[in-house]
Every structure is written in structure tokens, then in C-alpha cells.
Design a protein around this motif. Sequence first.
Motif, PDB file in Angstrom:
ATOM      1  N   ASN A 133       0.801  -1.222   0.000  1.00 30.60           N
ATOM      2  CA  ASN A 133       0.000   0.000   0.000  1.00 30.60           C
ATOM      3  C   ASN A 133       0.838   1.278   0.000  1.00 30.60           C
ATOM      4  O   ASN A 133       0.292   2.374  -0.007  1.00 30.60           O
ATOM      5  CB  ASN A 133      -0.934   0.007   1.214  1.00 30.60           C
ATOM      6  N   LEU A 134       2.147   1.132   0.016  1.00 32.01           N
ATOM      7  CA  LEU A 134       3.030   2.299   0.154  1.00 32.01           C
ATOM      8  C   LEU A 134       3.882   2.570  -1.075  1.00 32.01           C
ATOM      9  O   LEU A 134       4.223   3.733  -1.351  1.00 32.01           O
ATOM     10  CB  LEU A 134       3.993   2.108   1.334  1.00 32.01           C
ATOM     11  N   VAL A 135       4.248   1.517  -1.792  1.00 31.48           N
ATOM     12  CA  VAL A 135       5.274   1.687  -2.831  1.00 31.48           C
ATOM     13  C   VAL A 135       4.851   2.683  -3.916  1.00 31.48           C
ATOM     14  O   VAL A 135       5.706   3.353  -4.501  1.00 31.48           O
ATOM     15  CB  VAL A 135       5.694   0.335  -3.459  1.00 31.48           C
ATOM     16  N   GLY A 136       3.549   2.821  -4.115  1.00 36.05           N
ATOM     17  CA  GLY A 136       3.078   3.802  -5.097  1.00 36.05           C
ATOM     18  C   GLY A 136       3.473   5.223  -4.741  1.00 36.05           C
ATOM     19  O   GLY A 136       3.567   6.089  -5.622  1.00 36.05           O
ATOM     20  N   ARG A 137       3.736   5.485  -3.456  1.00 37.80           N
ATOM     21  CA  ARG A 137       4.146   6.828  -3.030  1.00 37.80           C
ATOM     22  C   ARG A 137       5.669   6.948  -2.917  1.00 37.80           C
ATOM     23  O   ARG A 137       6.174   8.034  -2.614  1.00 37.80           O
ATOM     24  CB  ARG A 137       3.508   7.185  -1.685  1.00 37.80           C
ATOM     25  N   LEU A 138       6.370   5.834  -3.134  1.00 34.99           N
ATOM     26  CA  LEU A 138       7.829   5.846  -2.923  1.00 34.99           C
ATOM     27  C   LEU A 138       8.629   5.694  -4.212  1.00 34.99           C
ATOM     28  O   LEU A 138       9.781   6.130  -4.283  1.00 34.99           O
ATOM     29  CB  LEU A 138       8.215   4.707  -1.972  1.00 34.99           C
ATOM     30  N   ASP A 168       6.711  10.700  -3.362  1.00 33.48           N
ATOM     31  CA  ASP A 168       5.582  11.636  -3.479  1.00 33.48           C
ATOM     32  C   ASP A 168       5.985  13.011  -2.916  1.00 33.48           C
ATOM     33  O   ASP A 168       6.515  13.120  -1.801  1.00 33.48           O
ATOM     34  CB  ASP A 168       4.432  11.017  -2.666  1.00 33.48           C
ATOM     35  N   GLY A 169       5.698  14.061  -3.692  1.00 34.50           N
ATOM     36  CA  GLY A 169       6.104  15.417  -3.298  1.00 34.50           C
ATOM     37  C   GLY A 169       5.510  15.892  -1.986  1.00 34.50           C
ATOM     38  O   GLY A 169       6.053  16.794  -1.341  1.00 34.50           O
ATOM     39  N   ALA A 195       3.641  17.260   9.294  1.00 29.55           N
ATOM     40  CA  ALA A 195       5.074  17.197   8.992  1.00 29.55           C
ATOM     41  C   ALA A 195       5.362  16.423   7.702  1.00 29.55           C
ATOM     42  O   ALA A 195       6.516  16.149   7.385  1.00 29.55           O
ATOM     43  CB  ALA A 195       5.812  16.541  10.170  1.00 29.55           C
ATOM     44  N   GLY A 196       4.317  16.046   6.959  1.00 27.84           N
ATOM     45  CA  GLY A 196       4.534  15.286   5.719  1.00 27.84           C
ATOM     46  C   GLY A 196       4.876  13.838   5.973  1.00 27.84           C
ATOM     47  O   GLY A 196       5.529  13.187   5.157  1.00 27.84           O
ATOM     48  N   ARG A 197       4.434  13.321   7.123  1.00 25.06           N
ATOM     49  CA  ARG A 197       4.726  11.932   7.456  1.00 25.06           C
ATOM     50  C   ARG A 197       3.469  11.069   7.469  1.00 25.06           C
ATOM     51  O   ARG A 197       3.352  10.144   8.269  1.00 25.06           O
ATOM     52  CB  ARG A 197       5.415  11.846   8.829  1.00 25.06           C
ATOM     53  N   GLY A 198       2.540  11.386   6.580  1.00 25.38           N
ATOM     54  CA  GLY A 198       1.381  10.506   6.414  1.00 25.38           C
ATOM     55  C   GLY A 198       1.802   9.289   5.614  1.00 25.38           C
ATOM     56  O   GLY A 198       2.656   9.390   4.734  1.00 25.38           O
ATOM     57  N   LEU A 199       1.201   8.123   5.899  1.00 27.02           N
ATOM     58  CA  LEU A 199       1.609   6.919   5.174  1.00 27.02           C
ATOM     59  C   LEU A 199       0.808   6.730   3.897  1.00 27.02           C
ATOM     60  O   LEU A 199       1.377   6.642   2.817  1.00 27.02           O
ATOM     61  CB  LEU A 199       1.474   5.678   6.074  1.00 27.02           C
ATOM     62  N   VAL A 249      -4.643   8.648   1.351  1.00 25.96           N
ATOM     63  CA  VAL A 249      -5.842   9.175   2.034  1.00 25.96           C
ATOM     64  C   VAL A 249      -5.476   9.888   3.332  1.00 25.96           C
ATOM     65  O   VAL A 249      -6.155  10.836   3.730  1.00 25.96           O
ATOM     66  CB  VAL A 249      -6.910   8.091   2.348  1.00 25.96           C
ATOM     67  N   ASP A 250      -4.423   9.456   3.984  1.00 24.55           N
ATOM     68  CA  ASP A 250      -3.987  10.139   5.206  1.00 24.55           C
ATOM     69  C   ASP A 250      -3.428  11.520   4.861  1.00 24.55           C
ATOM     70  O   ASP A 250      -3.894  12.554   5.358  1.00 24.55           O
ATOM     71  CB  ASP A 250      -2.888   9.329   5.912  1.00 24.55           C
ATOM     72  N   GLN A 251      -2.423  11.539   3.986  1.00 22.08           N
ATOM     73  CA  GLN A 251      -1.703  12.778   3.727  1.00 22.08           C
ATOM     74  C   GLN A 251      -2.602  13.866   3.127  1.00 22.08           C
ATOM     75  O   GLN A 251      -2.466  15.039   3.450  1.00 22.08           O
ATOM     76  CB  GLN A 251      -0.501  12.513   2.805  1.00 22.08           C
ATOM     77  N   GLN A 252      -3.554  13.450   2.291  1.00 19.82           N
ATOM     78  CA  GLN A 252      -4.458  14.427   1.664  1.00 19.82           C
ATOM     79  C   GLN A 252      -5.295  15.203   2.680  1.00 19.82           C
ATOM     80  O   GLN A 252      -5.716  16.333   2.407  1.00 19.82           O
ATOM     81  CB  GLN A 252      -5.422  13.712   0.708  1.00 19.82           C
ATOM     82  N   LEU A 253      -5.525  14.603   3.857  1.00 21.93           N
ATOM     83  CA  LEU A 253      -6.338  15.301   4.864  1.00 21.93           C
ATOM     84  C   LEU A 253      -5.681  16.601   5.294  1.00 21.93           C
ATOM     85  O   LEU A 253      -6.352  17.553   5.692  1.00 21.93           O
ATOM     86  CB  LEU A 253      -6.548  14.427   6.108  1.00 21.93           C
TER      87      LEU A 253
END
Length: 306
Positions: free
Chosen positions: A181-186, A191-192, A241-245, A248-252
Amino acid sequence: EGQLRLNFYSESCPRAEEVVREQVQRLYEEHGNTAVSWVRALFHDCMVKSCDASLLLETTPTGAISEQASHRSFGMRNFKYITAIKAAVERECPGTVSCADILALAARDGVAMLGGPAPVGMRTGRRDSRESYYGVVERYIPNHNDSVSTVLARFAGMGVDTEGAVALLGAHSVGRVHCFNLVGRLYPEVDGSMEAAYGEYLRGRCPTAEAAEDTGEVVYARNDRATPMLLDNMYYRNLLAGRGLLLVDQQLASDPRTSPYVRRMAADNAYFHQRFAATLLTMSENAPLTGAQGEVRKDCRFVNSS
Ligand code: HEM
Ligand SMILES: [Ca+2]
Ligand SMILES: [Ca+2]
């Protein structure tokens, strides 16, 4: 004409809530992550149609597929311990306490054990479904990379407003996420919206761009590195701090509809706890079966044989 109420089992099984709490406590001491599992399991049960323990039904030889087999259930664990809690309750009062209530109470008690809001007075009297809703799970449970609009619409479907949705996602202050569920952002780029150092850390946890949808692959990251077993507002501080996993988390933290609540909850743990408790109750009362609807399963994994 049934309704949920406090102490529904006060006459039929006065020790029901105590037995659940004892079991949740015992399991938490053995495997702390069981408490985490009850919180996620309640979300996945209640969000799919009703808090009716439909999630707990196993795949049957006659072709009904378990909701646990859905892609959205990826990573869920510890179901066998729900069977143990149910067995303890059955020893106390056979055929009396529903699996839906046991799951709701276990989530409530799990939250307390994880340092979340407590005590939370939870109404009971839910009945168990006679079927699995495998076929519609993905229509209810959002995906990890869905938009804020989709997420808010899904929560609205169970009567949870924007602030409530932000509060409930705070459950991601505990537990884990698999690399799948993470590699798409890595990869290929971090992910910016992710803090660069955190991106490096997560790439260390998930060293390859490909990750199988398989929990046997024990590659995962803690949802919250700082306080992984505490249901606290660190989740929101991480988001700022930009540490959402998950996406859906980070977009909040960036969406104007949700970011004011992220900031408020990041600044005030007591406020987060208050909103989390209130919304947990709303979620736990989504469209329950009551009265003569459904049944009280004897074994949470199977419907009663008629
Ligand atoms: C937009 C809504 C949500 C999405 C898309 C979502 C998605 C996910 C995903 C992908 C994972 C990681 C699975 C894995 O890789 O092992 C996860 C874990 C988790 N989720 Fe959510 N979630 C959402 C809302 C919620 C809510 C409302 C709750 C509870 C109130 C919750 C509780 C948890 C917990 C406790 C875990 C950790 C499970 C463990 O460590 O075993 N989630 N979620
Ligand atoms: Ca359900
Ligand atoms: Ca935490």
C-alpha cells in the motif's frame, strides 16, 4: 421493534461486557496488536451496510465468500481471537450475546487499552447478519489512494461528517501498513507531499518498487513511528510534517475541507479523543439489525444452522 440501548444484556447476561473486557485485556497482554485489530475490524464491519458482524463470516463450501477475502480487507489479522472472545461469552451465556455486539465492545475496550478515549458508554442490542456482503465491500470501504471527496462521501453514507471522518482516520495512529500500500508513493519518485527524510526511511522499509499483495511478505511500516501503540493525536502531527503513510492520510492535511480539523486535532489530544469517541459511537450504530432481525450467531464464523 428493537433499539440499541445501554446495558442491553443487563438481565439476559449481566456479565457480558465484563467478560468481553477481560478477554480483550488478556489478549492485549499476550498480543498488543489484537487491540489494534478490533478497531479496524469494527470500521470494516460497520461501514459495509451495517454493524452486523457480516465481516466475521468465513467463506463456505456452498459458495458464499467471506468479506475477509476482499482486497479491502488486506492485512486484517487476529480474527481467530474473536472466536476466543465469543467462546468465553458463550460459556457465560449461551446463544445470547451477538457477534456484532462483541466486536463493538471489543473495539471500545481495545481503544481504552491503546490509551485512547475511555470510558466510552456503548449501546448494545445489535443482531448478526445471515449473510456476507463480499460483493459490495469495495462500494463501501474506500481505497488507500481514493480522493478526499470519495472518502468523505463514503463516511457521509454512515452519518459521519467531515470532522468525524478526520477523527476516525486518527485510528491510523496505531498499527501497520504493508509495503503493497506504500510503494506507489515511494517509487519511482517519493511523493512530493512526503517529507524527504521520511521518504528515505520508508524506502528503507520497502526497498523495492514491487510489493506483493501478500501478508506473508512481512514488509511493512508502522503507521506512526513515534507512538505506534498509542491511539493519540500523533497521527495529525505526522500529517502536518509530511509523514502521512497512505495517500488518504496525507491528503487530509492539504484539502481545505479537512485541514482545519487536522490542525485542531494535532494541537489538542483531548479534543481528538473527544471527537474520536463520539464518532466511534456513530459508526458503531450504523444501521444495526435489532429486535427480531438477523440472529445471534453461536459461532461468529458461521450462520446458525436452521
Ligand atoms: C478512508 C478510509 C480508510 C482507508 C482507505 C484505510 C486503509 C487502510 C489500509 C490500507 C491499512 C493498512 C493495511 C495493511 O497494509 O496491512 C489500514 C490499517 C488500519 N486501519 Fe485503516 N483505513 C481507513 C479508515 C480507517 C478507520 C475509520 C479506522 C478505524 C476507526 C481504521 C483503522 C485501521 C487500523 C487500526 C489499521 C492498522 C491495522 C493493523 O495494524 O493490523 N482505518 N487502513
Ligand atoms: Ca457489516
Ligand atoms: Ca500513535
